[in-house]
Design a protein around this motif. Structure first.
Motif, PDB file in Angstrom:
ATOM      1  N   ASN A   8       0.820  -1.198   0.000  1.00 20.64           N
ATOM      2  CA  ASN A   8       0.000   0.000   0.000  1.00 20.64           C
ATOM      3  C   ASN A   8       0.860   1.257   0.000  1.00 20.64           C
TER       4      ASN A   8
ATOM      5  N   ASP B 131      -9.523   3.504  -0.576  1.00 16.56           N
ATOM      6  CA  ASP B 131     -10.286   2.268  -0.422  1.00 16.56           C
ATOM      7  C   ASP B 131      -9.980   1.561   0.889  1.00 16.56           C
ATOM      8  N   GLN B 132      -8.900   1.979   1.553  1.00 11.19           N
ATOM      9  CA  GLN B 132      -8.567   1.499   2.891  1.00 11.19           C
ATOM     10  C   GLN B 132      -8.090   2.687   3.711  1.00 11.19           C
TER      11      GLN B 132
ATOM     12  N   ARG C  89     -16.366  -0.744  11.249  1.00 12.08           N
ATOM     13  CA  ARG C  89     -15.517  -1.922  11.071  1.00 12.08           C
ATOM     14  C   ARG C  89     -14.543  -2.013  12.241  1.00 12.08           C
TER      15      ARG C  89
ATOM     16  N   ASP D  23     -10.610  -2.122   5.692  1.00 11.55           N
ATOM     17  CA  ASP D  23     -11.334  -2.015   4.425  1.00 11.55           C
ATOM     18  C   ASP D  23     -12.581  -1.156   4.625  1.00 11.55           C
TER      19      ASP D  23
ATOM     20  N   PRO E  34     -13.939   2.106   2.470  1.00 12.07           N
ATOM     21  CA  PRO E  34     -13.789   3.154   1.463  1.00 12.07           C
ATOM     22  C   PRO E  34     -14.308   4.496   1.983  1.00 12.07           C
TER      23      PRO E  34
END
Length: 377
Positions: A2, A44-45, A79, A103, A105
């Motif tokens: 990443n 997106d992360q 999350r 994860d 977004p």
């Protein structure tokens, strides 16, 4: 692998009384802490960075989540956050800890909610005093709550949360606004995202990071207002992932604290010369250039008629502003002093742009500042 880009940051401070009531000195004991921040890069992360910079013992995290704000303390899509694969973590005394990727977004300017469960007793808490955004706490383990109803207490500071980074961002060339309470957003409308950093984030597609600390100084440490600029510049600006530009607006407190004799929190307040303040700026310029980071200098705003005004600060401030404009040592210059001056007196902050203390801008003033910086990026 990443590629991470800082999307939000807050500069850590010593526990202190602060400008408004906060929980930093008492800390937390069997509380759940819920904080809302606005990210300035899409991804997106994401991952969170926690700071225990001023803790004298490890900070124990019993659990953490991150999700999208649903207004107030309510959250949606939460999350779990892990650290090295575990849902619990310890942040060492004087240390920092970065979470595993999550994860989740996010879009630019999304409001993100970070919840920390603090089962034990933390002691005094590393925090950021001037958040101008409500932070909530609840008794006991409320990590799974989504309604926000148990979170009946709130302050406007941030605790332990030092940053959020994203991966997959369209732009990775972040801009750090580095300075004191004007950068921090004092005088802006709370819970409205009307700081100068917020206004700039709406005008550019680059990530914009606010590294202001209210009351901060270029040349001296303060137990109330943070370490001097050169001591915190790497941690709060240059070390953030993806940073390519810094906008420096600092020096007003160095000029003005010695003029206000009835303010114990302003100590130490030595009388500084223009040469000393310029030497402080040059230290930051060298540090930025050594990292390949562009640095934009901003002139000190007009402050006549405020607690910071006096014969020495007026004379020295004019000399410093002339040097910022004319020296050529910054990569670019934004002249806030002239831009925000009262047409009737160039040393007074224009009433149309002034908060009630005459020292800080209001929402309109912060927008004008952002509009002046945006073309320089």
């Amino acid at each position: 692998m990443n590629t991470w880009t800082a999307a939000w940051t807050a500069s850590p401070q010593l526990p202190s009384t602060g400008f408004t009531p906060n929980w930093s000195q008492e800390g937390f004991s069997d509380h759940t802490l819920r904080q809302i921040v606005r990210v300035t890069a899409a991804g997106d992360q994401l991952r969170i960075r926690l700071s225990n910079a001023y803790g004298t013992a490890p900070l124990h995290i019993s659990g953490a989540t991150v999700g999208h704000s649903a207004g107030g303390a309510a959250v949606t899509g939460a999350r779990p956050v892990t650290f090295g694969g575990r849902t619990t973590a310890a942040v060492g005394a004087h240390g920092q800890l970065t979470s595993d990727p999550v994860d989740l977004p996010v879009a630019r300017l999304d409001a993100v909610t970070v919840t920390l469960q603090l089962t034990g007793t933390t002691g005094p808490a590393t925090f950021h005093a001037q958040g101008f955004t409500d932070t909530f706490r609840a008794d006991g383990d409320q990590l799974a709550d989504t309604t926000g109803e148990p979170f009946t207490e709130h302050t406007q500071s941030w605790y332990y949360l030092a940053g959020i980074d994203v991966s997959g961002a369209d732009r990775t060339d972040a801009v750090v606004l580095f300075g004191d309470s004007i950068t921090d957003g004092f005088g802006s409308t709370p819970n409205a995202d009307h700081r100068y950093s917020d206004a700039l984030a709406a005008l550019t597609d680059r990530p914009v990071l606010n590294a202001g600390i209210g009351g901060n100084l270029v040349l001296n440490d303060s137990a109330w207002y943070g370490e001097r600029s050169s001591a915190r510049f790497h941690r709060d600006a240059l070390d953030l992932p993806g940073v390519s530009t810094v906008v420096l607006l600092e020096g007003l407190n160095d000029l003005g604290y010695s003029e206000a004799h009835d303010q114990p929190t302003y100590k130490p307040a030595p009388v500084v010369t223009a040469e000393q303040l310029i030497a402080g700026y040059r230290t930051l310029i060298r540090q930025a250039h050594a990292r390949g980071v562009r640095i934009v200098g901003a002139t000190v705003l007009p402050f006549k008629g405020t607690t910071h005004w006096g014969h020495h600060s007026a004379k020295t401030g004019a000399e410093v502003n002339d040097w910022i404009r004319e020296s050529g040592e910054f990569d670019a210059v934004v002249d806030f002093h002239r831009l925000l001056a009262d047409p009737a007196d160039p040393d007074v902050l224009n009433p149309a742009y002034a908060y009630e203390d005459g020292l800080h801008p209001n929402d309109a003033g912060y927008r004008v500042m952002a509009e002046a910086v945006a073309p320089l990026l």
